[in-house]
Each structure stands twice: as structure tokens, then as C-alpha cells.
Motif scaffolding. Sequence first.
Motif, short mmCIF file in Angstrom:
data_model
loop_
_atom_site.label_atom_id
_atom_site.label_comp_id
_atom_site.label_asym_id
_atom_site.label_seq_id
_atom_site.Cartn_x
_atom_site.Cartn_y
_atom_site.Cartn_z
N LYS A 8 0.86 -1.19 0.00
CA LYS A 8 0.00 0.00 0.00
C LYS A 8 0.89 1.24 0.00
O LYS A 8 1.79 1.37 0.85
CB LYS A 8 -0.92 -0.01 1.24
CG LYS A 8 -1.88 1.17 1.28
CD LYS A 8 -1.41 2.29 2.15
CE LYS A 8 -2.26 3.53 2.03
NZ LYS A 8 -1.87 4.60 2.95
N VAL A 47 -1.97 -1.42 -3.58
CA VAL A 47 -3.11 -0.60 -3.17
C VAL A 47 -2.61 0.84 -3.18
O VAL A 47 -1.70 1.18 -2.42
CB VAL A 47 -3.62 -0.98 -1.76
CG1 VAL A 47 -4.75 -0.05 -1.32
CG2 VAL A 47 -4.10 -2.43 -1.76
N SER A 152 -6.31 -1.83 2.42
CA SER A 152 -5.20 -2.74 2.06
C SER A 152 -5.18 -3.95 2.98
O SER A 152 -4.87 -5.06 2.56
CB SER A 152 -3.86 -2.00 2.09
OG SER A 152 -3.55 -1.62 3.41
#
Length: 368
Positions: A8, A47, A152
Amino acid sequence: MPQTLVVKIGTSSLTHPDTGRLALSNIASLVETLTELREQHNRVVLVSSGAVGIGCRRLNLPERPRTMARKQAIAAVGQGRLMRIYDDLFSNLKQPIAQILLTRRDLMQRSSYVNAYNTFQELFELGVIPIVNENDTVAVDELKFGDNDTLSALVASLVEADWLFLLTDVDRLYSADPRSSPDAQPIVQVSASQLATLQVEAGNKGSQWGTGGMATKLAAARIATSAGVRTVITHGQKPGYLPKVLQGEQIGTQFEPQPQPENARKRWIAYGLVAMGKLYLDDGAVRAICEGGKSLLAAGITQTEGEFQVSDAVQLCDRNGNEIARGLVNYNSSEIQQIQGLRSDQIPKILGYMGTETVIHRDNLVLA
Ligand SMILES: Nc1ncnc2c1ncn2[C@@H]1O[C@H](COP(=O)(O)OP(=O)(O)O)[C@@H](O)[C@H]1O
Ligand SMILES: N[C@@H](CCC(=O)OP(=O)(O)O)C(=O)O
């Protein structure tokens, strides 16, 4: 051995803090690292935040919007540009990507949750790196993940990841925000049992363009580690750290996964669903559920709060209102109000039909 990695990256690492301009060399370096990890046969999910930040920059807005509708409109401007940047960079390395925009609603229905799971598996088989963001344009307040740290962690749980990397603009978690507390102590390793009681000043404000600060990252670490996913908070400006961490180097803050994670269905109940109400339980029922692994019977319910339907998720609370578990109900809220405190054999007389014996079966119950 190939592993499943969810990475992420926050707005604070995708843009320059002062100008809000794209941090292009940083993004390019992340793209290179992820492509290399993919080529080593790992399954990789990115993400990515940035839709709102990049949309603001495109429209020359000096700060993040405050109203929901404005944020949604700006995210719609930024998301396309974000994907274009990724596609240009990944295409140079011949790495195919896919866009996945999720809302909480997509993870709430078991069928769409399973569909999302299947889509990720197909993309992995095709050698694609899925790039996930919240579908900001359609998500309504109560059905928002709210921040991409939580998103995430839920994606990591969904794809049964081995690792979740939360890349941000600090090198690790500290005992307090290092910007305002220069004496804050670095935290290197957190075991599953330490995480439950970890006390840090995590802030919930984030940097100028980011949201949530460390508070949402800690919440994400709790979700992910309880799903068996090893979680790392580290600097987004140093994507080259990722393979080093995989090789065992002690970089960033590493959160160890829980040794016995819940199964996929229970993880969906615990984290995929939004609780629609609360049931308050007497002490005997709390013990039966927490210590005995039993189903919930009507007799142990003292109070029902909220309006919900059969199969909705509800929170189970002790007499002080502390959540002890979550589960899917076999009766709706008005039925439970009528049968709470009663023995199961009294239910048919009150409701006029023979329902199930349990209000929540233990297979549909997850401890908090
Ligand atoms: N205990 C803490 N340790 C480290 N950073 C912290 C802490 N508490 C607050 N922060 C702040 O959190 C910020 C990162 O959060 P955020 O801006 O939301 O990042 P992102 O955009 O990467 O999600 C850091 O810049 C840091 O100032
Ligand atoms: N969906 C939003 C993400 C919001 C968010 O969580 O941002 P960040 O704190 O930078 O990870 C966006 O793309 O701007």
C-alpha cells in the motif's frame, strides 16, 4: 518460494509534501521493484492512494476538499490520471496491470466477496499486478473503508497474503509522532500479543495530503496480522527495501502475524461486514461464547439495539458495552426483541413458528 504481497502506498509518498506535485522518480522506483518481485513469481497487489491528491493538483486546489461530494468529484478526476501514470511506467517494463475499485459493499455480500477473490486469483494467474483503490465516487459515508490502510488490510486478508507493506513518509512507527516529538522512540518489532496492548501516540491527522496518520496503519496491522498476514510499516521513498525485508532484514516496523488466524469465512464476518446492530449479553452468555466456543441462545440476550435483518452482522457486547464478538443473526431485530431472555423452547409460542434454536450459530461467530 513465491509469496503473495500486498503493497500500500499513501498519498504522502506519491506526491511532494510542499507542492503536491507527483513524486515521479519515487513512483518509477516502486514500479521497478514491484515488477522485479512479480518476475520472481510472487503474486503482487498494489493498493494505491492518490486519486484525491492528484485530482487536487490537476484542478490547482491548494488543499484537500472537506465535503464528501467535492472529494468524490476530485477523486474521479485524479483516479484516471493515477492509472495513466502507472500504466505508462509499468508498460515500459512490459508488466500488465489492472484497476480494481472497491467499496465496502463489495466485500459485504458473500457472493461479491467470493467474486472479488476469484478475480484476484485469475489476475495472478495471468501475471497481472492489480492496482486497488477505494471507489471514492460511489462510496457513501457509512459504507466507506475511509482510508486505504484499512482497505489494504482487507485486501490482504481477502487474497490470503503473506505480507502487507504499508509505505508511508516515515521510516517506521515511533512511540509518538516524530514530527512533533523529536524524542520519540523507534519501534522495530511487534509480536501479535504486544500489538493487542501497544500504546503509542499514533495521531489521526496524517500529513498535509495523507489521511489517518499512524492510527489507521495500526488498525490495519491489527486486521492483517489477525488474518495471518505479516505487516511492515516502512518508507515509501525506498521501495528497494521491500526485497530486503523479504530476505529477512530488520527494516521498518514489523508486526508478526497471529499464529492461528481465522478461516476465510470468519475473516469475512469479522472484517468484511458492517455491523447493523448490537446485542447485549449477560455474563453467562459472554463466558459461553468467549471461553466455551458456544453458539448464542436467546436466553443470554438482555438488550437489542438497531434494526437489522436475518443474516446481517451484529456486534455482541458485554454488560458494559465492550464488543466481545461479531456474528450473523438467524432472526431479525424485532424477533430478537420478542425472544431475548427466553429459553429456545419458548420461541415457537412467541413468534408463532419454529425458527432455529440458536440466535447466532458458533460457525457464524468471531471473537473480537
Ligand atoms: N507514532 C507515530 N509514528 C510515526 N509517524 C506518526 C506517528 N503518529 C503520527 N505519525 C504521522 O503519520 C504520518 C503518515 O500518515 P499519512 O500522512 O496518513 O500517510 P500516508 O499518506 O502514507 O497514508 C507521518 O508523516 C507522521 O508524521
Ligand atoms: N481513496 C483515496 C485514499 C485516501 C487515503 O487513505 O489516503 P492515504 O492516507 O494517503 O493513504 C485517494 O485515492 O485519494
